[in-house]
Scaffold this active site. Structure first.
Site, PDB file in Angstrom:
ATOM      1  N   GLY A 128       0.833  -1.188   0.000  1.00 16.29           N
ATOM      2  CA  GLY A 128       0.000   0.000   0.000  1.00 16.29           C
ATOM      3  C   GLY A 128       0.871   1.243   0.000  1.00 16.29           C
ATOM      4  O   GLY A 128       2.060   1.188   0.336  1.00 16.29           O
TER       5      GLY A 128
ATOM      6  N   GLN B 191       3.221   9.927   1.464  1.00 14.93           N
ATOM      7  CA  GLN B 191       4.497   9.210   1.281  1.00 14.93           C
ATOM      8  C   GLN B 191       5.204   9.584  -0.019  1.00 14.93           C
ATOM      9  O   GLN B 191       6.387   9.308  -0.184  1.00 14.93           O
ATOM     10  CB  GLN B 191       4.263   7.694   1.292  1.00 14.93           C
ATOM     11  CG  GLN B 191       3.834   7.168   2.648  1.00 14.93           C
ATOM     12  CD  GLN B 191       3.692   5.660   2.604  1.00 14.93           C
ATOM     13  OE1 GLN B 191       2.679   5.131   2.173  1.00 14.93           O
ATOM     14  NE2 GLN B 191       4.726   4.960   3.042  1.00 14.93           N
TER      15      GLN B 191
ATOM     16  N   CYS C 255       6.847  -0.170   7.015  1.00 19.39           N
ATOM     17  CA  CYS C 255       6.388   1.002   6.276  1.00 19.39           C
ATOM     18  C   CYS C 255       7.480   1.416   5.298  1.00 19.39           C
ATOM     19  O   CYS C 255       8.645   1.487   5.676  1.00 19.39           O
ATOM     20  CB  CYS C 255       6.090   2.132   7.253  1.00 19.39           C
ATOM     21  SG  CYS C 255       5.527   3.638   6.450  1.00 19.39           S
ATOM     22  N   LEU C 256       7.094   1.662   4.064  1.00 21.29           N
ATOM     23  CA  LEU C 256       8.084   2.053   3.054  1.00 21.29           C
ATOM     24  C   LEU C 256       8.790   3.357   3.426  1.00 21.29           C
ATOM     25  O   LEU C 256       9.889   3.620   2.966  1.00 21.29           O
ATOM     26  CB  LEU C 256       7.417   2.203   1.681  1.00 21.29           C
ATOM     27  CG  LEU C 256       6.915   0.909   1.017  1.00 21.29           C
ATOM     28  CD1 LEU C 256       6.178   1.228  -0.275  1.00 21.29           C
ATOM     29  CD2 LEU C 256       8.058  -0.056   0.754  1.00 21.29           C
TER      30      LEU C 256
ATOM     31  N   HIS D  99      -3.612   1.186   7.922  1.00 21.38           N
ATOM     32  CA  HIS D  99      -2.255   1.750   7.892  1.00 21.38           C
ATOM     33  C   HIS D  99      -2.203   2.950   6.937  1.00 21.38           C
ATOM     34  O   HIS D  99      -1.670   4.008   7.279  1.00 21.38           O
ATOM     35  CB  HIS D  99      -1.274   0.647   7.457  1.00 21.38           C
ATOM     36  CG  HIS D  99       0.156   1.077   7.325  1.00 21.38           C
ATOM     37  ND1 HIS D  99       1.169   0.514   8.075  1.00 21.38           N
ATOM     38  CD2 HIS D  99       0.761   1.996   6.515  1.00 21.38           C
ATOM     39  CE1 HIS D  99       2.331   1.091   7.733  1.00 21.38           C
ATOM     40  NE2 HIS D  99       2.105   1.978   6.783  1.00 21.38           N
ATOM     41  N   GLU D 100      -2.775   2.772   5.743  1.00 20.53           N
ATOM     42  CA  GLU D 100      -2.711   3.853   4.743  1.00 20.53           C
ATOM     43  C   GLU D 100      -3.596   5.030   5.152  1.00 20.53           C
ATOM     44  O   GLU D 100      -3.242   6.186   4.920  1.00 20.53           O
ATOM     45  CB  GLU D 100      -3.088   3.332   3.358  1.00 20.53           C
ATOM     46  CG  GLU D 100      -2.217   2.176   2.833  1.00 20.53           C
ATOM     47  CD  GLU D 100      -0.718   2.417   2.955  1.00 20.53           C
ATOM     48  OE1 GLU D 100      -0.292   3.582   2.922  1.00 20.53           O
ATOM     49  OE2 GLU D 100       0.028   1.433   3.112  1.00 20.53           O
TER      50      GLU D 100
ATOM     51  N   HIS E 239      -1.801   7.159   7.465  1.00 21.73           N
ATOM     52  CA  HIS E 239      -0.882   8.078   6.788  1.00 21.73           C
ATOM     53  C   HIS E 239      -1.586   9.376   6.398  1.00 21.73           C
ATOM     54  O   HIS E 239      -1.006  10.448   6.484  1.00 21.73           O
ATOM     55  CB  HIS E 239      -0.320   7.439   5.508  1.00 21.73           C
ATOM     56  CG  HIS E 239       0.929   6.639   5.718  1.00 21.73           C
ATOM     57  ND1 HIS E 239       2.084   7.174   6.238  1.00 21.73           N
ATOM     58  CD2 HIS E 239       1.218   5.341   5.459  1.00 21.73           C
ATOM     59  CE1 HIS E 239       3.027   6.242   6.291  1.00 21.73           C
ATOM     60  NE2 HIS E 239       2.524   5.115   5.830  1.00 21.73           N
TER      61      HIS E 239
HETATM   62 ZN   LIG Z   1       3.406   3.278   5.772  1.00 19.70          ZN
END
Ligand SMILES: [Zn+2]
Length: 166
Positions: free
Chosen positions: A46, A51, A91-92, A133-134, A137
């Site tokens: 995701g 991000q 997390c990226l 999670h997204e 963000h």
């Molecule tokens: Zn993340």
């Protein structure tokens, strides 16, 4: 396709509450496509607007093994959530850190697609966790916010049980 650069913690954009999307135009469709390409390129499940340094309430995700069913959600809103589970998440934007995060087991989320049409999805398990999670963000919330009280990110980095390369 050109991909976005993924910004890294502690970039201030990651803490900003993203703004609602109001224009459903070509640009938005292009942003969505580039976000999907960026997610696949970085092997993520995701990705959210902040991000890629966009203060916009848009997220993309794909939890399928085949990596061929991407979904775009604009202005997502959790209508209902039920149950709870602990979810091990990376997390990226925060490489090499994994955190055990309490999530709802199932969620019903309402959103718009890239052309503005409304839809709802019901998700459970991993898919539900990724969505939460997204959406976090979009509200400036990160997995490090779920670390136990007194545990800082630096301390977490020293704990092998919390380390895993993603
Ligand atoms: Zn993340």
């Amino acid at each position: 396709m050109r991909t976005f650069e993924i910004i890294q913690y502690p970039h201030p954009m990651l803490r900003r509450k993203a703004l609602p999307v109001t224009r459903f135009d070509q640009r938005l469709s292009s942003v969505a496509r580039r976000m999907i390409a960026t997610m696949y390129r970085n092997k993520g499940v995701g990705l959210a607007g902040p991000q890629v340094n966009l203060s916009e309430r848009i997220l993309v995700f794909d939890v399928t093994e085949e990596r061929d069913q991407p979904l775009v959600m604009v202005n997502p809103e959790v209508l209902r959530s039920e149950g709870s589970r602990l979810s091990e998440e990376g997390c990226l934007s925060i490489p090499d850190v994994r955190v055990s995060v309490p999530r709802a087991e199932t969620v019903i989320v309402k959103a718009q697609d890239a052309t503005g049409g409304f839809f709802e999805i019901e998700a459970a398990g991993l898919k539900a966790a990724v969505l939460q999670h997204e959406i976090d963000h979009l509200n400036g919330v990160l997995i490090v916010d779920y670390l136990p009280e007194g545990v800082t990110l630096n301390m977490a980095r020293e704990r092998p049980s919390r380390l895993a390369v993603r």
